[in-house]
Design a protein around this motif. Structure first.
Motif, short mmCIF file in Angstrom:
data_model
loop_
_atom_site.label_atom_id
_atom_site.label_comp_id
_atom_site.label_asym_id
_atom_site.label_seq_id
_atom_site.Cartn_x
_atom_site.Cartn_y
_atom_site.Cartn_z
N VAL A 172 0.84 -1.20 0.00
CA VAL A 172 0.00 0.00 0.00
C VAL A 172 0.87 1.25 0.00
N GLN A 194 0.81 4.23 -2.73
CA GLN A 194 0.57 5.62 -2.33
C GLN A 194 1.68 6.55 -2.82
N CYS A 201 -12.72 -4.62 1.89
CA CYS A 201 -12.47 -3.17 1.84
C CYS A 201 -11.12 -2.85 1.21
N THR A 202 -10.25 -3.88 1.06
CA THR A 202 -8.96 -3.64 0.42
C THR A 202 -9.12 -3.15 -1.03
N ILE A 255 -8.90 0.70 -0.40
CA ILE A 255 -7.82 1.28 0.40
C ILE A 255 -6.71 1.77 -0.51
N GLU A 256 -6.32 3.04 -0.31
CA GLU A 256 -5.30 3.65 -1.17
C GLU A 256 -4.16 4.28 -0.40
N THR A 257 -4.29 4.43 0.91
CA THR A 257 -3.24 5.08 1.70
C THR A 257 -2.82 4.19 2.86
N THR A 283 -2.55 5.12 5.94
CA THR A 283 -3.44 5.38 7.08
C THR A 283 -4.68 4.49 7.01
N GLN A 284 -5.29 4.40 5.82
CA GLN A 284 -6.46 3.55 5.67
C GLN A 284 -6.11 2.08 5.92
N ALA A 285 -4.96 1.65 5.43
CA ALA A 285 -4.55 0.27 5.65
C ALA A 285 -4.30 -0.01 7.13
N ALA A 294 -7.60 -0.47 8.85
CA ALA A 294 -8.16 -1.79 8.54
C ALA A 294 -7.49 -2.89 9.35
#
Length: 669
Positions: free
Chosen positions: A365, A369, A471-472, A475-477, A479-481, A484
């Motif tokens: 990820v 990013q 949700c993967t 997810i693009e950043t 922080t989001q990963a 999760a």
């Protein structure tokens, strides 16, 4: 026969129900003693049926068997929170030792010079040891009548763990000393000596890793077996919840020490070597202290066998095979769900937590990013931070979620053994008293609330894992990963608690069903009817009333066919087989996914990337999410436990009693 009856009456441990089939066969060969037969068997739910030939019995009284008296009947004292804490503390030490391998194993092996391909083979120690150690140790300790049968293996497992950790910490130094002793090379500068020392250090490290895995599996199995032996049935859910909390606490402590600069500690500075060596020593100290507290504060119930025969390894393996074939249906269903559950968990544990081949989800990820391949150390630190958040969330969830299954004592009131009408009348008087007490305090009256069932919480945890995995796609950043990964801590808190609590409650339930059989009661004029372990909730007034009616309305007795027993430690070991087996499936599926998704043709002049342009880990996690959804569906099909059925039945009677009181009040008005 008298001695057999006495032995059956005082034996408090469910794991004594024929731990060794062939050894007990001779002792229980006489068919004249029903008690001896039942001492060597349990009542499996698959054998429970209504006997139509039995004469109807009216106003049959049941021997009172309140849930709070279960512990007394089995010779087990109720445990305080402090008792549960000390009982589970050893699990925290075991998890700290596990973080040595989990968080730092791969970098250590790679630094020694082991190739990435061989490093992956070293990780096979986990599933191999899980397949062998847990069922074998469980079966051997089940065969012992010693009051130290579980703590003996806890102690020896800890000794082996200490040795393995020291071997890892000093692998290079020990290799150098051994090469010098046996004359390898001319001196420190000799390439031959350096090569031999390197190869020997790798050999020591690999051996230590296998010892570490086998000892950890033996330690964790023995700690769970100890929990099963000393905990009353109504506290098994709480006991497993404490085990889960200690597991999460061990993760936090272990990875927390990994973040610290241990070389700055004066005492540890004297050890020399790398951060890994110092962390191994700290882990050893924590392991020994926590395991010592658990062993010192616990007292295992003494077991009495009808016959004492030595059992070799062939007999142990034979009885494990028998246990697998004779596994009760309720436990079979839990094991079946665990196959799908850990087909979901291993992708996460491998590729979000472990740094296998230096490929992690957070690293991929981060590359997506930043549009460039990140530094391995930077990606590793980001992954470790996500892991820390995951562990913190797991601790909080492991403390809060068990409260949703907390059982109201009012729903676990004693069963006085009346017929249906008298029982309803008694409950009406109880509800009337509660209403009067609430009115006197100026409060509105409410019946007790039924807590969530363990299978409901388990289904929720698996379904949530599936949602997060899919949700993967969005997810693009980093922080989001990280969020999760942290939220998956909720699911892990359920995974290390709910299924183990269900398995142990089913084991206690099987023993209780065997004790409830009419032929095992001294007073044959009374009969206790029991709910079969695999009976589900049809309604609150049918199956939960634990009575069967003939077309004429008369009650009949439930006759239970005895089945061959499975000892508790053996069952928990077989349950671990269902956890370990999916690892082989996941390895094959993950290899195929990586080959399809991440394999790209080499471009001349461009360096090969580690993270950039690769998305295989995300697809492996999505495969795990699909398995989690299937596991959630099957988890809903597992039976509720006896305690849960009893509470549902009691609440149904209370609602009926309250409705009767309200109708009577309207009539008078």
């Amino acid at each position: 026969m008298a001695s057999s009856m006495a032995s059956s009456a005082v034996d408090p441990d469910p794991t004594t129900q024929i731990a060794w089939p062939s050894g007990r066969k001779a002792a229980g060969a006489s068919s004249a003693s029903p008690t001896s037969d039942l001492h060597g068997s349990y009542a499996s739910e698959s054998h429970l049926e209504v006997n139509p030939r039995v004469e109807p019995v009216k106003n049959t009284r049941r021997i009172p068997h309140p849930p709070q008296d279960d512990a007394k009947l089995q010779g087990l004292k109720p445990l305080t929170k402090w008792n549960l804490f000390t009982l589970s503390l050893g699990m925290a030490g075991a998890q700290v030792a596990w973080t040595v391998e989990l968080g730092y194993g791969t970098p250590f092996l790679l630094d020694l010079g082991l190739s990435e391909q061989l490093t992956s083979l070293v990780w096979l120690a986990g599933p191999i040891s899980g397949l062998i150690a847990q069922p074998v140790i469980g079966a051997i300790s089940d065969s012992s009548s010693s009051r130290y049968r579980r703590r003996f293996w806890i102690g020896w497992s800890t000794v082996v763990l200490v040795f393995a950790c020291l071997a890892l910490a000093y692998a290079q130094d020990a290799a150098s000393v051994l090469v010098d002793i046996f004359g390898g090379g001319v001196g420190d500068w000799d390439p031959k000596r350096l090569s031999e020392a390197k190869q020997l250090a790798i050999g020591i490290a690999i051996t230590a890793f296998y010892l570490l895995d086998f000892a950890l599996n033996a330690l964790q199995a023995s700690l769970r077996n100890l929990l099963l032996d000393v905990t009353p049935p109504e506290q098994l859910s709480a006991g497993n919840a404490w085990h889960g909390r200690m597991t999460h606490a061990g993760n936090i402590i272990g990875f927390g020490f990994g973040f610290m600069n241990l070389a700055g500690w004066p005492v540890l500075r004297m050890l020399g070597g790398s951060q890994f060596r110092k962390f191994c020593v700290v882990g050893i100290v924590i392991l020994v202290v926590t395991v010592w507290v658990t062993c010192w504060t616990q007292d295992e119930p003494l077991r009495k066998f009808e016959s004492k025969e030595e059992s070799g390894i062939r007999e142990v393996l034979k009885n494990i095979r028998t246990a697998i074939l004779k596994l009760p249906k309720s436990i079979q269903k839990v094991c079946f769900v665990q196959i799908f559950a850990f087909m979901a968990w291993f992708p996460f544990l491998f590729y979000a937590l472990r740094d296998i081949s230096r490929t992690t989800y957070i690293g991929q990820v981060m590359a997506y990013q930043d549009k460039t391949d990140p530094d391995v150390d930077v990606a590793t630190r980001a992954g470790n931070f996500a892991l820390l958040m995951y562990s913190l969330v797991a601790v909080v969830a492991g403390s809060l979620l068990p409260e949703l299954t907390k059982r109201d004592e009012r729903l676990l009131e004693p069963d006085e053994g009346e017929d249906e009408e008298r029982e309803l009348a008694r409950i009406q008087r109880t509800v009337t008293r509660w209403k009067a007490e609430a009115r006197s305090k100026g409060k509105s009256f409410r019946l007790p609330r039924l807590p969530f069932c363990l299978r409901d919480i388990w289904s929720f945890g698996l379904a949530l894992y599936g949602v997060i995995s899919f949700c993967t796609f969005f997810i693009e950043t980093v922080t989001q990963a990280t969020v999760a990964v942290a939220l998956i801590g909720i699911c892990w808190a359920v995974a290390v608690w709910a299924p183990f609590a269900m398995i142990m409650e089913f084991l206690k339930e099987i023993e209780d069903s065997a004790n409830d059989d009419p032929s095992n009661q001294r007073d044959n004029t009374r009969n206790r009817s029991t709910s079969p372990p695999d009976t589900d909730d049809v309604t609150e007034r049918t199956a939960l009333l634990e009575r069967q009616h003939t077309p004429e309305g008369d009650m009949t007795r439930l006759h239970v066919k005895p089945a061959q027993s499975v000892a508790g430690g053996t069952v928990l070991g077989i349950h671990n087989l269902a956890i370990v087996f999916p690892q082989f499936i996941v390895s094959l599926v993950a290899s195929l996914i990586f080959r399809i998704v991440d394999q790209s043709p080499a471009v001349v002049g461009e360096p090969e990337t580690i993270y950039l342009g690769k998305n295989g880990v995300a697809w492996v996690l999505r495969f795990g999410g699909l398995s989690a959804f299937l596991g959630a569906i099957f988890a809903r099909l597992t039976p509720t436990t006896k305690q849960e059925r009893r509470m549902r039945r009691q609440l149904g009677l209370m609602r009926e009693a309250l409705q009767t009181l309200q109708e009577s009040s309207v009539h008078h008005d």
